[in-house]
Design an enzyme around this catalytic site. Structure first.
Site, PDB file in Angstrom:
ATOM      1  CB  THR A 209      39.223  44.242  37.124  1.00  0.00           C
ATOM      2  OG1 THR A 209      39.496  43.106  36.567  1.00  0.00           O
ATOM      3  CG2 THR A 209      38.186  45.053  36.405  1.00  0.00           C
ATOM      4  NE  ARG A 237      40.282  33.711  33.668  1.00  0.00           N
ATOM      5  CZ  ARG A 237      39.845  34.856  34.168  1.00  0.00           C
ATOM      6  NH1 ARG A 237      40.608  35.899  34.038  1.00  0.00           N
ATOM      7  NH2 ARG A 237      39.061  34.692  35.132  1.00  0.00           N
ATOM      8  N   GLY A 239      38.555  36.261  31.340  1.00  0.00           N
ATOM      9  CA  GLY A 239      37.650  36.171  32.211  1.00  0.00           C
ATOM     10  C   GLY A 239      36.177  36.763  31.809  1.00  0.00           C
ATOM     11  CG  ASP A 240      34.243  39.329  34.378  1.00  0.00           C
ATOM     12  OD1 ASP A 240      35.547  38.867  34.774  1.00  0.00           O
ATOM     13  OD2 ASP A 240      33.534  40.280  35.018  1.00  0.00           O
ATOM     14  CB  THR A 260      36.095  44.199  39.743  1.00  0.00           C
ATOM     15  OG1 THR A 260      37.082  43.389  40.491  1.00  0.00           O
ATOM     16  CG2 THR A 260      35.012  44.631  41.006  1.00  0.00           C
ATOM     17  N   GLY A 261      35.665  40.755  39.829  1.00  0.00           N
ATOM     18  CA  GLY A 261      35.495  39.571  40.663  1.00  0.00           C
ATOM     19  C   GLY A 261      35.997  38.296  39.906  1.00  0.00           C
ATOM     20  N   GLY A 263      36.185  35.969  37.206  1.00  0.00           N
ATOM     21  CA  GLY A 263      35.395  35.995  36.225  1.00  0.00           C
ATOM     22  C   GLY A 263      34.609  34.920  35.606  1.00  0.00           C
TER      23      GLY A 263
HETATM   24  N1  ASP Z   1      37.075  39.656  36.439  1.00  0.00           N
HETATM   25  C1  ASP Z   1      38.458  39.784  36.313  1.00  0.00           C
HETATM   26  C2  ASP Z   1      38.829  38.593  35.607  1.00  0.00           C
HETATM   27  O1  ASP Z   1      38.331  37.487  35.989  1.00  0.00           O
HETATM   28  C3  ASP Z   1      39.347  40.059  37.490  1.00  0.00           C
HETATM   29  C4  ASP Z   1      38.901  40.597  38.669  1.00  0.00           C
HETATM   30  O2  ASP Z   1      38.041  41.632  38.338  1.00  0.00           O
HETATM   31  O3  ASP Z   1      39.379  40.847  39.559  1.00  0.00           O
HETATM   32  O4  ASP Z   1      39.596  38.402  34.941  1.00  0.00           O
END
Ligand code: ASP
Length: 343
Positions: A209, A237, A239-240, A260-261, A263
């Site tokens: 991200t 889907r 994410g966050d 980022t992570g 989500g």
């Molecule tokens: N947060 C993002 C998601 O879940 C992906 C990421 O940041 O690695 O879509």
């Protein structure tokens, strides 16, 4: 006459007093920097042993150039909203990061892009989910914020809105990169139980991200985030990232945050908003609040990732609980770019 002199003396003293009072009231907050900008290019299993020096240099150079884009705008007295949008454009255009060109593929082999932006002055916010033809999803998010009465638009409607706003559209094949395509094939093969040798892709196969938070000279904080989501995602889907309060949040009184992570965890624990809430209600300083959310709340629940944040004084925080996070910040006279956790 004497009374007159005494009276005017008194008036003079009173006026001195009140002007001192007024200037005291208006004295600026203890600002540490005139402006500040922080970016991330995703958190995940980013290990030095999987990285070639050339590849690492490319990432560092891209992060550095992205910072230059935003810092120039801020140093010239430009608005945080423009700094965030243009910096994210640069990251979206780079195939190195999972946003715009270089986005990951979903299960059907398509790219579905999400983005959000929020301004700290009035909590106005815009977000888009599931775009497949808009070159710069962050601009679509900004258009939703500024040109519509909505906060979140998704799918075909979001595409139509972005096109009506005159945003640049591209053929979906524009977003293709071989590295991300190979990642999808690997994840699908692993799902089927096929044992594979270690990938030479230094990125986590699923994570990534980009994000940017900026504080401008007028004291406005803006946060923005853009992503392709997670490799092999299905069923539309999200994410966050397009969820305000999860992946992105901004309030001039406290902080701007971009995450980022994984989500799903960032949605469940309203991560970006939680940093703001801890600062507002518990009066925690930025570093304490951000560190708690990433290294206690998320770690206890098993949510991997990180965030970037700037408070109203220009303090920067970039905690992450994964092996690495592409990240960097700039303020007058200071610049930092990092990838691994020991730097
Ligand atoms: N947060 C993002 C998601 O879940 C992906 C990421 O940041 O690695 O879509």
């Amino acid at each position: 006459m004497r009374i007159l002199i005494l009276l005017s003396g008194l008036l003079f003293l009173m006026s001195c007093d009140s002007s001192t009072e007024a200037s005291h009231d208006q004295s600026p907050a203890p600002s540490k920097s005139e402006y500040a900008i922080v970016i991330h290019g995703g958190a995940g299993t980013i290990l030095k042993k999987n990285m070639t020096p050339e590849r690492e240099a490319k990432y560092r150079a891209a992060l550095d150039s992205a910072l230059t884009v935003g810092e120039q705008i801020l140093a010239d007295g430009g608005a945080a909203i423009d700094a965030v949008e243009h910096t994210i454009h640069f990251l979206e255009d780079s195939p190195l990061f999972n946003a715009g060109k270089g986005a990951v593929f979903n299960h059907e082999g398509k790219n579905e892009l999400d983005a959000s932006i929020m301004q700290g002055s009035d909590q106005n916010a815009g977000a888009v989910g599931g775009l497949s033809t808009i070159k710069h999803p962050i601009s679509a998010a900004r258009a939703v914020m500024e040109q519509s009465e909505h906060v979140l638009l998704t799918g075909a409607g979001a595409e139509q809105f972005a096109q009506e706003q005159g945003l640049e559209s591209v053929d979906p094949s524009y977003f293709y990169t071989e590295a991300r395509w190979n990642s999808l094939q690997r994840v699908i093969a692993e799902e089927k139980g096929v044992e594979l040798s270690e990938s030479d892709d230094p990125n986590d196969k699923k994570h990534g991200t980009v994000g940017c938070v900026a504080l401008d000279k007028a004291g406005n904080i803006v946060a923005g985030t853009s992503t392709g989501g997670m490799t092999n995602k299905r069923y539309n889907r999200f994410g966050d990232v397009p969820i305000i309060g999860a992946g992105t949040y901004a309030d001039n009184a406290t902080v701007g945050v971009s995450c980022t992570g994984h989500g799903e965890y960032f949605i469940r624990y309203a991560v970006a908003h939680d940093v703001h809430a801890r600062m507002l209600y518990l009066e925690e300083p930025l570093e304490t609040a951000a560190d708690h959310v990433v290294n206690t709340t998320l770690v206890e629940k098993g949510g991997s990732g990180g965030l970037i944040a700037i408070d109203r004084y220009g303090n920067v925080s970039m905690p992450f609980n994964s092996a690495g996070m592409y990240r960097g910040y700039a303020k007058p006279g200071e610049r930092y770019v990092g990838i691994y956790d020991d730097e």
